[in-house]
Motif scaffolding. Sequence first.
Motif, PDB file in Angstrom:
ATOM      1  N   LYS A 127      -3.805 -10.414  -5.132  1.00 11.60           N
ATOM      2  CA  LYS A 127      -3.594 -10.237  -6.571  1.00 11.60           C
ATOM      3  C   LYS A 127      -2.097 -10.373  -6.864  1.00 11.60           C
ATOM      4  O   LYS A 127      -1.524 -11.419  -6.705  1.00 11.60           O
ATOM      5  N   GLN A 128      -1.469  -9.298  -7.296  1.00  5.64           N
ATOM      6  CA  GLN A 128      -0.048  -9.366  -7.606  1.00  5.64           C
ATOM      7  C   GLN A 128       0.796  -8.638  -6.561  1.00  5.64           C
ATOM      8  O   GLN A 128       1.963  -8.338  -6.788  1.00  5.64           O
ATOM      9  N   LYS A 129       0.199  -8.400  -5.391  1.00  2.00           N
ATOM     10  CA  LYS A 129       0.904  -7.710  -4.313  1.00  2.00           C
ATOM     11  C   LYS A 129       0.947  -8.588  -3.065  1.00  2.00           C
ATOM     12  O   LYS A 129       0.168  -9.511  -2.911  1.00  2.00           O
ATOM     13  N   PHE A 130       1.881  -8.259  -2.182  1.00  2.00           N
ATOM     14  CA  PHE A 130       1.973  -8.930  -0.897  1.00  2.00           C
ATOM     15  C   PHE A 130       1.829  -7.870   0.198  1.00  2.00           C
ATOM     16  O   PHE A 130       2.630  -6.944   0.268  1.00  2.00           O
ATOM     17  N   LEU A 131       0.781  -8.021   1.007  1.00  2.02           N
ATOM     18  CA  LEU A 131       0.494  -7.039   2.046  1.00  2.02           C
ATOM     19  C   LEU A 131       1.031  -7.540   3.388  1.00  2.02           C
ATOM     20  O   LEU A 131       0.635  -8.615   3.853  1.00  2.02           O
ATOM     21  N   PRO A 132       1.927  -6.792   4.030  1.00  3.50           N
ATOM     22  CA  PRO A 132       2.478  -7.219   5.318  1.00  3.50           C
ATOM     23  C   PRO A 132       1.420  -7.243   6.413  1.00  3.50           C
ATOM     24  O   PRO A 132       0.567  -6.352   6.493  1.00  3.50           O
ATOM     25  N   VAL A 133       1.484  -8.270   7.258  1.00  7.43           N
ATOM     26  CA  VAL A 133       0.609  -8.381   8.423  1.00  7.43           C
ATOM     27  C   VAL A 133       1.483  -8.230   9.661  1.00  7.43           C
ATOM     28  O   VAL A 133       2.425  -8.997   9.864  1.00  7.43           O
ATOM     29  N   LEU A 134       1.177  -7.238  10.494  1.00  3.34           N
ATOM     30  CA  LEU A 134       1.977  -6.971  11.678  1.00  3.34           C
ATOM     31  C   LEU A 134       1.550  -7.848  12.847  1.00  3.34           C
ATOM     32  O   LEU A 134       0.472  -8.445  12.835  1.00  3.34           O
ATOM     33  N   GLU A 135       2.388  -7.882  13.868  1.00  2.11           N
ATOM     34  CA  GLU A 135       2.134  -8.728  15.027  1.00  2.11           C
ATOM     35  C   GLU A 135       0.879  -8.333  15.796  1.00  2.11           C
ATOM     36  O   GLU A 135       0.320  -9.142  16.551  1.00  2.11           O
ATOM     37  N   ASN A 136       0.408  -7.094  15.608  1.00  2.00           N
ATOM     38  CA  ASN A 136      -0.824  -6.667  16.264  1.00  2.00           C
ATOM     39  C   ASN A 136      -2.056  -6.888  15.381  1.00  2.00           C
ATOM     40  O   ASN A 136      -3.153  -6.441  15.710  1.00  2.00           O
ATOM     41  N   GLY A 137      -1.868  -7.571  14.242  1.00  2.39           N
ATOM     42  CA  GLY A 137      -2.983  -7.901  13.367  1.00  2.39           C
ATOM     43  C   GLY A 137      -3.280  -6.880  12.289  1.00  2.39           C
ATOM     44  O   GLY A 137      -4.128  -7.115  11.431  1.00  2.39           O
ATOM     45  N   VAL A 138      -2.596  -5.753  12.297  1.00  2.40           N
ATOM     46  CA  VAL A 138      -2.827  -4.706  11.293  1.00  2.40           C
ATOM     47  C   VAL A 138      -2.227  -5.138   9.959  1.00  2.40           C
ATOM     48  O   VAL A 138      -1.101  -5.618   9.893  1.00  2.40           O
ATOM     49  N   VAL A 139      -3.015  -4.956   8.894  1.00  2.00           N
ATOM     50  CA  VAL A 139      -2.551  -5.272   7.540  1.00  2.00           C
ATOM     51  C   VAL A 139      -2.169  -3.969   6.848  1.00  2.00           C
ATOM     52  O   VAL A 139      -2.979  -3.043   6.756  1.00  2.00           O
ATOM     53  N   LEU A 140      -0.932  -3.882   6.383  1.00  2.00           N
ATOM     54  CA  LEU A 140      -0.470  -2.675   5.692  1.00  2.00           C
ATOM     55  C   LEU A 140      -0.870  -2.755   4.225  1.00  2.00           C
ATOM     56  O   LEU A 140      -0.417  -3.639   3.500  1.00  2.00           O
ATOM     57  N   THR A 141      -1.727  -1.843   3.803  1.00  2.00           N
ATOM     58  CA  THR A 141      -2.206  -1.858   2.414  1.00  2.00           C
ATOM     59  C   THR A 141      -1.466  -0.852   1.533  1.00  2.00           C
ATOM     60  O   THR A 141      -1.417  -1.017   0.328  1.00  2.00           O
ATOM     61  N   ASP A 142      -0.875   0.161   2.168  1.00  2.87           N
ATOM     62  CA  ASP A 142      -0.196   1.203   1.393  1.00  2.87           C
ATOM     63  C   ASP A 142       1.291   0.890   1.293  1.00  2.87           C
ATOM     64  O   ASP A 142       2.148   1.594   1.834  1.00  2.87           O
ATOM     65  N   VAL A 143       1.607  -0.196   0.621  1.00  3.34           N
ATOM     66  CA  VAL A 143       3.007  -0.599   0.444  1.00  3.34           C
ATOM     67  C   VAL A 143       3.246  -0.930  -1.021  1.00  3.34           C
ATOM     68  O   VAL A 143       2.339  -1.364  -1.729  1.00  3.34           O
ATOM     69  N   GLN A 144       4.466  -0.721  -1.456  1.00  2.00           N
ATOM     70  CA  GLN A 144       4.818  -0.972  -2.859  1.00  2.00           C
ATOM     71  C   GLN A 144       6.056  -1.857  -2.935  1.00  2.00           C
ATOM     72  O   GLN A 144       7.020  -1.665  -2.203  1.00  2.00           O
ATOM     73  N   GLY A 145       6.018  -2.821  -3.854  1.00  2.00           N
ATOM     74  CA  GLY A 145       7.196  -3.633  -4.138  1.00  2.00           C
ATOM     75  C   GLY A 145       7.729  -4.421  -2.967  1.00  2.00           C
ATOM     76  O   GLY A 145       8.936  -4.543  -2.799  1.00  2.00           O
ATOM     77  N   VAL A 146       6.825  -4.951  -2.125  1.00  2.00           N
ATOM     78  CA  VAL A 146       7.270  -5.716  -0.956  1.00  2.00           C
ATOM     79  C   VAL A 146       7.649  -7.131  -1.371  1.00  2.00           C
ATOM     80  O   VAL A 146       6.915  -7.800  -2.093  1.00  2.00           O
ATOM     81  N   VAL A 147       8.815  -7.572  -0.912  1.00  2.00           N
ATOM     82  CA  VAL A 147       9.267  -8.944  -1.168  1.00  2.00           C
ATOM     83  C   VAL A 147       9.158  -9.729   0.141  1.00  2.00           C
ATOM     84  O   VAL A 147       9.848  -9.421   1.114  1.00  2.00           O
ATOM     85  N   PRO A 148       8.277 -10.739   0.203  1.00  2.00           N
ATOM     86  CA  PRO A 148       8.065 -11.484   1.457  1.00  2.00           C
ATOM     87  C   PRO A 148       9.168 -12.503   1.730  1.00  2.00           C
ATOM     88  O   PRO A 148       9.027 -13.686   1.451  1.00  2.00           O
ATOM     89  N   ASN A 149      10.265 -12.038   2.275  1.00  2.00           N
ATOM     90  CA  ASN A 149      11.400 -12.942   2.527  1.00  2.00           C
ATOM     91  C   ASN A 149      11.681 -13.149   4.010  1.00  2.00           C
ATOM     92  O   ASN A 149      12.655 -13.806   4.376  1.00  2.00           O
TER      93      ASN A 149
END
Length: 263
Positions: A127-149
């Motif tokens: 949607k309007q968020k970017f969820l970080p994906v870690l090297e172990n495959g875990v997706v972080l859903t509880d994050v706010q205002g992440v800028v994928p740079n």
Amino acid sequence: MKKNKVVVLEERVPQLKQQRRQKANRRLVGYIVLFFMLILCIIYFQSPLSNIQSIEVKGNKHISDKEIIELSGLTNRTSFWKVKDEIIEKKMSSHPEIASAQLQKHFPNKIILLIKERKRVAYISDKQKFLPVLENGVVLTDVQGVVPNDAPILVNWKEGEDIQEMVAQLTELPSHVLNAISEIHHTPTKHDHYHLTVFMNDGYEVSATVRNFAKKMSLYPSIVSQLDRNVKGVIHLEVSNYFKAYPADNEKKEGDDNEEDTR
């Protein structure tokens, strides 16, 4: 029979008496110093002077110092001598983004927390968020205002086996290649469910598949070095490797006119 006369040695040699007195004085001073040191130690351990005065966090990039310190449970009311390294390190390592944590004590009251974060290999566009994906495959859903740079954005991907395989491929990529990727779109076709379209930061587009993505993309720098940087297009890395330039503006216009004529 004449009695032997008793000779008092101290009277004959006054220096011996003086030396004995000095030795006794030194022993007394030693006892007094030791007594006051014990008193000071008791005061130190029973007073706020033994509490932690400084906590420094090192190695963190995405997790704030405040969050890490809260995870550790350490405060300025915690006794420096009651800190259990293994317990604190276990608390910090419970965070999904922390791969390892180490605690260092620096006398008299400083603590350093050394953090190693798990690498962010991608971000899922949700949607309007970017969820970080870690090297172990875990997706972080509880994050706010992440800028994928610092990692590519995954578009049209859903959590599951597909994305786990994609993440596994991304972890094998050299960092300079991973950082060159802007977006990875999941674009399955009739013949290849794992097909994807990659948009690069330098303006090129890559057509590839998940299964051999890391191996094929590792060739990207050498492929681009042989191309004219002023001519952009699609680099195909599915089976054979080849480049196809985008149509020129006039060719594109002719194609549009022909399409309109056939309607």
